[in-house]
Motif scaffolding. Structure first.
Motif, PDB file in Angstrom:
ATOM      1  N   UNK A   1       0.819  -1.205   0.008  1.00 39.47           N
ATOM      2  CA  UNK A   1       0.109   0.164  -0.009  1.00 39.47           C
ATOM      3  C   UNK A   1       0.718   1.416  -0.011  1.00 39.47           C
ATOM      4  N   UNK A   2       1.993   1.406   0.499  1.00 37.60           N
ATOM      5  CA  UNK A   2       2.699   2.385   0.523  1.00 37.60           C
ATOM      6  C   UNK A   2       3.213   2.861  -0.630  1.00 37.60           C
ATOM      7  N   UNK A   3       3.986   2.041  -1.624  1.00 46.00           N
ATOM      8  CA  UNK A   3       4.363   2.488  -2.979  1.00 46.00           C
ATOM      9  C   UNK A   3       3.548   2.022  -3.976  1.00 46.00           C
ATOM     10  N   UNK A   4       2.241   1.472  -3.690  1.00 47.38           N
ATOM     11  CA  UNK A   4       1.627   0.957  -4.744  1.00 47.38           C
ATOM     12  C   UNK A   4       2.034  -0.199  -5.464  1.00 47.38           C
ATOM     13  N   UNK A   5       2.824  -1.062  -5.284  1.00 54.12           N
ATOM     14  CA  UNK A   5       3.180  -2.017  -5.871  1.00 54.12           C
ATOM     15  C   UNK A   5       2.527  -3.358  -5.679  1.00 54.12           C
ATOM     16  N   UNK A   6       2.574  -4.357  -6.766  1.00 50.27           N
ATOM     17  CA  UNK A   6       1.667  -5.347  -6.927  1.00 50.27           C
ATOM     18  C   UNK A   6       2.707  -6.409  -7.422  1.00 50.27           C
ATOM     19  N   UNK A   7       2.496  -7.778  -6.649  1.00 50.65           N
ATOM     20  CA  UNK A   7       3.082  -8.890  -7.365  1.00 50.65           C
ATOM     21  C   UNK A   7       1.670 -10.000  -7.439  1.00 50.65           C
ATOM     22  N   UNK A   8       1.734 -10.782  -8.513  1.00 49.08           N
ATOM     23  CA  UNK A   8       0.664 -11.606  -8.791  1.00 49.08           C
ATOM     24  C   UNK A   8       1.448 -12.879  -9.388  1.00 49.08           C
ATOM     25  N   UNK A   9       0.967 -14.163  -8.821  1.00 48.93           N
ATOM     26  CA  UNK A   9       1.324 -15.240  -9.603  1.00 48.93           C
ATOM     27  C   UNK A   9       0.356 -16.350  -9.600  1.00 48.93           C
ATOM     28  N   UNK A  10       0.440 -16.842 -10.456  1.00 47.96           N
ATOM     29  CA  UNK A  10      -0.821 -18.095 -11.090  1.00 47.96           C
ATOM     30  C   UNK A  10      -0.110 -19.370 -10.468  1.00 47.96           C
ATOM     31  N   UNK A  11      -0.734 -20.130  -9.887  1.00 51.86           N
ATOM     32  CA  UNK A  11      -0.483 -21.465  -9.443  1.00 51.86           C
ATOM     33  C   UNK A  11       0.766 -21.543  -8.340  1.00 51.86           C
ATOM     34  N   UNK A  12       1.142 -22.585  -7.920  1.00 54.19           N
ATOM     35  CA  UNK A  12       2.223 -22.815  -7.030  1.00 54.19           C
ATOM     36  C   UNK A  12       3.905 -22.613  -7.239  1.00 54.19           C
ATOM     37  N   UNK A  13       4.772 -22.347  -6.343  1.00 58.10           N
ATOM     38  CA  UNK A  13       6.000 -22.378  -6.497  1.00 58.10           C
ATOM     39  C   UNK A  13       6.483 -21.544  -7.947  1.00 58.10           C
ATOM     40  N   UNK A  14       5.542 -20.284  -7.837  1.00 59.28           N
ATOM     41  CA  UNK A  14       5.376 -19.615  -9.110  1.00 59.28           C
ATOM     42  C   UNK A  14       6.476 -18.419  -9.237  1.00 59.28           C
ATOM     43  N   UNK A  15       6.871 -18.018 -10.303  1.00 54.59           N
ATOM     44  CA  UNK A  15       7.493 -16.592 -10.474  1.00 54.59           C
ATOM     45  C   UNK A  15       6.436 -15.594 -10.538  1.00 54.59           C
ATOM     46  N   UNK A  16       6.614 -14.594  -9.873  1.00 58.21           N
ATOM     47  CA  UNK A  16       5.752 -13.338  -9.880  1.00 58.21           C
ATOM     48  C   UNK A  16       5.899 -12.315 -10.969  1.00 58.21           C
TER      49      UNK A  16
END
Length: 346
Positions: free
Chosen positions: A298-313
Motif C-alpha cells: 500500500x505505501x508504494x502501490x506495488x503489486x506482485x501476482x502469481x498463478x499456481x504454486x512455486x511460481x514466478x511473480x
C-alpha cells in the motif's frame, strides 16, 4: 500440471464505456459461453428484480450501475441476464477457501476456489466519472477478488458460509465497491457496516498506515477485529461459523507457526505459495484449490501476482500506471495441478 493464463485489462475512461468495451470484447468468448451453458443445465435458485437492484446500486455505487448498463449493451444481452451473471446482487455463490497474511507494508492472499469459476482477467481501471482507480483480479467481470486502489487501500475477502442468505450484495461486488468508494481502512469499515450482505464473509483491510483489520460481515451483523492472519472462520461472530472448520484452523495455524515479526515480503510469499508449505491448497475438486497468490504494497502501490504454486511473480507499479505509463505485457502465465476446466480457457 495444467497451464493457465490471465489477461491483463487496462482502461481509462467512464464506467459505461468500460462496460461496453468489455462486453463487445467478450461477446463470443468462452467466459460468456460457459456462463450461458451453466444455466442450460441448472435453473437459478434466486430472482432478481431490476428496479430493486438498480436502487441498491444507486444507494451504494451508482457508477457500477453505469458499467452494468454498458456491459448489457456490449454483450447485447437482456439486463436480467447481465444481473444474473455479473451483477453481484441477490445471486448465489459457492463455498471457497483462501488464506491471508499481512504485515505493516503488505498483504498476501491465496485465492482458493474452483477452476470453472476463474475467468483469468486482471484489471487496471482509472475511471473519469466517479470512483477511485483500482488494480486487481476480476470476478464475474465487474467484481474484484482482491485488489488495491489509488490511495493504497488493500482489500481481500475470505468465505465463512452461505447458509441463510438474505437480500444483499455478494463478496466480489462488495470488494469492488470498497476499492472504488473508500480511501482508507476507516472508510471501508464504515462502508461494510452499511452495505447489505448476501452471505457471511471476512473482509481484510490494510492501508498505508499499516494496521490490518478483519471485518466479519453477515446478513445478521458486522464485527471488527485487528489481526494479521485470516482463513475461513469468524472469531467474533462465532455463531455464523460452519461446523467443519478443521482445514481453516489448520491453515491458520500453519501461517502463525511460520511467520515472524517484520517478515520480508519475498519470504512471506514463499510461505504462502510453496506447494508443500501447508498453506497452498490443491483441493480444486472441493472448491478449495489455490489458483493465484497476490501481494499488495500500500505505501508504494506495488503489486506482485502469481498463478499456481512455486511460481514466478509478475510485478506491477500501479503508481506509474496511474501517471499514464501502460503495462507492456498483456498476459500472465502459470500452472496448477488439476485437469479441471477453466472458465476462460476450456
Amino acid at each position: 500440471m495444467k497451464p493457465i493464463e490471465s489477461h491483463i485489462v487496462q482502461y481509462r475512461g467512464s464506467h459505461g464505456d468500460f462496460g461496453f468495451e468489455q462486453g463487445q470484447a467478450l461477446k463470443e468468448s468462452k467466459i460468456i459461453h460457459n456462463r450461458l451453458k451453466h444455466w442450460n443445465v441448472r435453473r437459478p435458485r434466486f430472482h432478481i428484480n431490476i428496479e430493486e437492484t438498480k436502487q441498491k446500486f444507486m444507494d451504494f455505487a451508482p457508477q457500477m450501475w453505469r458499467e452494468l448498463e454498458g456491459l448489457r449493451d456490449g454483450l447485447e444481452m437482456p439486463m436480467e441476464d447481465v444481473l444474473r451473471d455479473f451483477g453481484g446482487y441477490r445471486v448465489e455463490i459457492n463455498r471457497s477457501g483462501c488464506s491471508i497474511l499481512t504485515e505493516r507494508d503488505y498483504m498476501i492472499r491465496n485465492y482458493d476456489y474452483h477452476p470453472q469459476t476463474y475467468e483469468g482477467r486482471f484489471s487496471l481501471f482509472q475511471p473519469n466519472d466517479g470512483g477511485l482507480a483500482t488494480i486487481g483480479p476480476t470476478s464475474r467481470l465487474t467484481g474484484r477478488m482482491d485488489g488495491m486502489n489509488e490511495h493504497g487501500l488493500v482489500m481481500a475477502y475470505n468465505f465463512t458460509h452461505r447458509k441463510t442468505p438474505e437480500d444483499g450484495f455478494v463478496c466480489y461486488m462488495i470488494g469492488r465497491m470498497i476499492l472504488e468508494n473508500c480511501r482508507n481502512v476507516e472508510e471501508a469499515k464504515q462502508f461494510l457496516q452499511e452495505v447489505p450482505h448476501r452471505n457471511a464473509f471476512s473482509y481484510i483491510l490494510l492501508d498505508p498506515n499499516g494496521e490490518t483489520y478483519v471485518v466479519e460481515a453477515s446478513p445478521r451483523g458486522v464485527a471488527v477485529r485487528e489481526a494479521n492472519v485470516c482463513t475461513n472462520h469468524f472469531e467474533k461472530l462465532t455463531s455464523e461459523n460452519r461446523h467443519h472448520l478443521v482445514d481453516s484452523y489448520k491453515r491458520q495455524e500453519a501461517i502463525n507457526d511460520q511467520r515472524y515479526p517484520n517478515m520480508p515480503a519475498d519470504i512471506a510469499f514463499q510461505l504462502m505459495n510453496d506447494r508443500d508449505g501447508g498453506i497452498f491448497a490443491d483441493n480444486y475438486k472441493s472448491w478449495s484449490g489455490t489458483i493465484h497468490t497476490s501481494v499488495y504494497f500500500p505505501k508504494d502501490l506495488g503489486v506482485w501476482f502469481a498463478l499456481g504454486g512455486d511460481a514466478e511473480v509478475t510485478t506491477f507499479n500501479f503508481a506509474d500506471w496511474l501517471s499514464g505509463e501502460d503495462v507492456e505485457r498483456t498476459t500472465m502465465h502459470g500452472e496448477v495441478d488439476t485437469d479441471l476446466p477453466f472458465a476462460h480457457m476450456d
